[in-house]
Write an enzyme that holds these catalytic residues in place. Structure first.
Site, PDB file in Angstrom:
ATOM      1  CG  ASN A 168      49.095  74.850  69.684  1.00  0.00           C
ATOM      2  OD1 ASN A 168      49.789  73.888  69.987  1.00  0.00           O
ATOM      3  ND2 ASN A 168      48.377  74.890  68.572  1.00  0.00           N
ATOM      4  CD  GLU A 211      42.539  74.233  71.438  1.00  0.00           C
ATOM      5  OE1 GLU A 211      43.018  74.326  72.564  1.00  0.00           O
ATOM      6  OE2 GLU A 211      43.119  74.666  70.433  1.00  0.00           O
ATOM      7  CG  HIS A 228      43.260  74.046  66.584  1.00  0.00           C
ATOM      8  ND1 HIS A 228      43.932  73.909  67.772  1.00  0.00           N
ATOM      9  CD2 HIS A 228      44.200  73.974  65.611  1.00  0.00           C
ATOM     10  CE1 HIS A 228      45.230  73.772  67.529  1.00  0.00           C
ATOM     11  NE2 HIS A 228      45.419  73.808  66.225  1.00  0.00           N
ATOM     12  CB  SER A 281      48.063  76.308  65.373  1.00  0.00           C
ATOM     13  OG  SER A 281      48.032  75.123  64.634  1.00  0.00           O
TER      14      SER A 281
HETATM   15  P1  NAI Z   1      51.287  70.964  55.837  1.00  0.00           P
HETATM   16  O1  NAI Z   1      52.452  71.772  55.385  1.00  0.00           O
HETATM   17  O2  NAI Z   1      51.467  69.506  56.097  1.00  0.00           O
HETATM   18  O3  NAI Z   1      50.089  71.074  54.761  1.00  0.00           O
HETATM   19  C1  NAI Z   1      49.652  72.282  54.188  1.00  0.00           C
HETATM   20  C2  NAI Z   1      49.061  71.928  52.821  1.00  0.00           C
HETATM   21  O4  NAI Z   1      48.380  73.068  52.312  1.00  0.00           O
HETATM   22  C3  NAI Z   1      50.114  71.523  51.792  1.00  0.00           C
HETATM   23  O5  NAI Z   1      49.770  70.246  51.285  1.00  0.00           O
HETATM   24  C4  NAI Z   1      50.015  72.620  50.713  1.00  0.00           C
HETATM   25  O6  NAI Z   1      50.210  72.120  49.409  1.00  0.00           O
HETATM   26  C5  NAI Z   1      48.593  73.100  50.908  1.00  0.00           C
HETATM   27  N1  NAI Z   1      48.353  74.475  50.465  1.00  0.00           N
HETATM   28  C6  NAI Z   1      49.122  75.577  50.690  1.00  0.00           C
HETATM   29  N2  NAI Z   1      48.538  76.670  50.148  1.00  0.00           N
HETATM   30  C7  NAI Z   1      47.371  76.248  49.575  1.00  0.00           C
HETATM   31  C8  NAI Z   1      46.317  76.899  48.877  1.00  0.00           C
HETATM   32  N3  NAI Z   1      46.348  78.212  48.669  1.00  0.00           N
HETATM   33  N4  NAI Z   1      45.274  76.159  48.445  1.00  0.00           N
HETATM   34  C9  NAI Z   1      45.230  74.819  48.659  1.00  0.00           C
HETATM   35  N5  NAI Z   1      46.206  74.153  49.319  1.00  0.00           N
HETATM   36  C10 NAI Z   1      47.254  74.861  49.778  1.00  0.00           C
HETATM   37  O7  NAI Z   1      50.708  71.728  57.117  1.00  0.00           O
HETATM   38  P2  NAI Z   1      49.810  71.138  58.315  1.00  0.00           P
HETATM   39  O8  NAI Z   1      50.688  70.678  59.406  1.00  0.00           O
HETATM   40  O9  NAI Z   1      48.789  70.225  57.750  1.00  0.00           O
HETATM   41  O10 NAI Z   1      49.104  72.473  58.845  1.00  0.00           O
HETATM   42  C11 NAI Z   1      47.991  73.031  58.186  1.00  0.00           C
HETATM   43  C12 NAI Z   1      47.258  73.934  59.150  1.00  0.00           C
HETATM   44  O11 NAI Z   1      46.845  73.183  60.300  1.00  0.00           O
HETATM   45  C13 NAI Z   1      48.082  75.109  59.676  1.00  0.00           C
HETATM   46  O12 NAI Z   1      47.242  76.220  59.822  1.00  0.00           O
HETATM   47  C14 NAI Z   1      48.560  74.605  61.038  1.00  0.00           C
HETATM   48  O13 NAI Z   1      48.821  75.653  61.944  1.00  0.00           O
HETATM   49  C15 NAI Z   1      47.335  73.812  61.481  1.00  0.00           C
HETATM   50  N6  NAI Z   1      47.592  72.760  62.469  1.00  0.00           N
HETATM   51  C16 NAI Z   1      48.724  71.988  62.401  1.00  0.00           C
HETATM   52  C17 NAI Z   1      48.953  71.011  63.359  1.00  0.00           C
HETATM   53  C18 NAI Z   1      50.170  70.137  63.296  1.00  0.00           C
HETATM   54  O14 NAI Z   1      50.430  69.389  64.256  1.00  0.00           O
HETATM   55  N7  NAI Z   1      50.934  70.158  62.216  1.00  0.00           N
HETATM   56  C19 NAI Z   1      47.997  70.771  64.453  1.00  0.00           C
HETATM   57  C20 NAI Z   1      46.796  71.578  64.376  1.00  0.00           C
HETATM   58  C21 NAI Z   1      46.640  72.558  63.438  1.00  0.00           C
END
Ligand code: NAI
Length: 296
Positions: A203, A164, A152, A131
């Site tokens: 964002n 995006e 994104h 993000s």
């Molecule tokens: P989340 O915390 O729900 O999921 C992250 C996942 O990545 C977890 O399941 C974790 O086990 C896994 N993980 C961590 N390190 C890892 C590795 N080295 N190898 C494999 N898996 C690994 O987070 P979320 O919300 O899904 O966010 C993920 C990305 O998406 C971030 O960069 C965030 O900024 C971006 N994002 C989030 C949005 C939201 O509304 N939450 C919207 C758009 C983008």
């Protein structure tokens, strides 16, 4: 999109038929779901086997919900197109890998360096769903910065149509166009183009708005319910900013705010103390069962 006279298998939707997703959390599971629903083969790589199992359960539930609403005919068929692994090597044969792990620059740069060694196809695209972290930082961790860009998505991915596209200064135009074709023709989403600056378009506007709502609540000016219903009823927002922060995840909201603050040094991007304390306490919003609201 198929160019006349060319090999269709190499040109359909940018040729990105085999998709990998790293991180099967909130966003990664949604990205894997929409890619599989478009008919593609998908592999989700998670950090551990239990996280991979959780990703599978999350996608299965979402597919069942879509089927119950009459929006999807063959949930088992879609799930059958998705493989789950705790081993990054499972992504070796992918045409496109979308990274969706935690919003942490060190973790992401280390991952891109590893993906660069693992993903074998010389024209494969390595994308990030970040993000706010500069795409350039991820690109230069690889030996193929011309094939790295930001793709994104928005949460929930199966519902929201925006994506995006964020090329860095080093991204080849062909990479951006293949990604655009994948997103628009393949997934049926709407792509907008953004510069490689923290927050991109959405964002950069949304996070200071959410932070202002948190400051308003923190100061005792109004209750969470009144702040949210004010925006829902008075500005026709589908949900209020505090409910939205809970949906995004307070850890992610804070991480994005920190990246914006780091980039622009504007006080409006600085995470308020209450947000930091809630993250310290594990009150991360919907995914933790409690944030500004409590979830059943
Ligand atoms: P989340 O915390 O729900 O999921 C992250 C996942 O990545 C977890 O399941 C974790 O086990 C896994 N993980 C961590 N390190 C890892 C590795 N080295 N190898 C494999 N898996 C690994 O987070 P979320 O919300 O899904 O966010 C993920 C990305 O998406 C971030 O960069 C965030 O900024 C971006 N994002 C989030 C949005 C939201 O509304 N939450 C919207 C758009 C983008």
């Amino acid at each position: 999109m198929t160019a006349t006279g060319e090999d269709a298998t190499n040109t359909i939707d940018g040729g990105l038929e085999k998709v990998g997703v790293v991180g099967g959390g909130l966003m990664g599971s949604g990205i894997a779901e929409v890619a599989a629903r478009s008919g593609r083969s998908v592999v989700v790589a998670e950090a551990t086997q239990s996280a991979a199992d959780a990703a599978r359960a999350r996608i299965e539930k979402s597919l069942q919900r879509a089927a119950q609403r009459g929006k999807l005919e063959d949930p088992e068929g879609v799930l059958g197109r998705i493989g789950f692994s705790a081993d990054l090597d499972a992504l070796a044969d992918r045409d496109l890998v979308v990274e969706a792990i935690v919003e942490n620059e060190d973790a992401k740069t280390e991952l891109f360096a590893r993906l660069d060694k693992i993903v074998a196809a010389p024209d494969a695209i390595l994308a990030s769903n970040t993000s706010s972290i500069p795409i350039m930082k991820l690109a230069v961790a690889t030996s193929r910065p011309q094939q790295v860009l930001g793709i994104h998505f928005f949460n929930p991915v199966p519902v929201l149509s925006l994506v995006e596209l964020v090329p860095s200064l080093m991204t080849a135009e062909a990479t951006t166009e293949r990604a655009r074709s994948f997103v628009q023709d393949g997934l049926g989403k709407h792509a907008i183009d953004c510069q490689d600056r923290a927050g991109f378009v959405v964002n950069a506007l949304l996070i200071p708005f959410i932070l202002s709502a948190i400051r308003m609540y923190e100061s005792g000016f109004a209750s969470a319910e009144d702040i949210d219903s004010g925006l829902v009823r008075g500005a026709a927002h589908p949900q209020g900013p505090l409910a939205l922060a809970d949906l995004i995840g307070l850890d992610t909201t804070k991480a994005v705010a920190e990246s914006l603050y780091e980039e622009f040094k504007e006080p409006l991007y600085a995470p308020p103390p209450l947000l930091a304390r809630m993250v310290d306490a594990g009150l991360l919003g919907r995914k933790a069962g409690r944030g500004f609201y409590t979830y059943g």
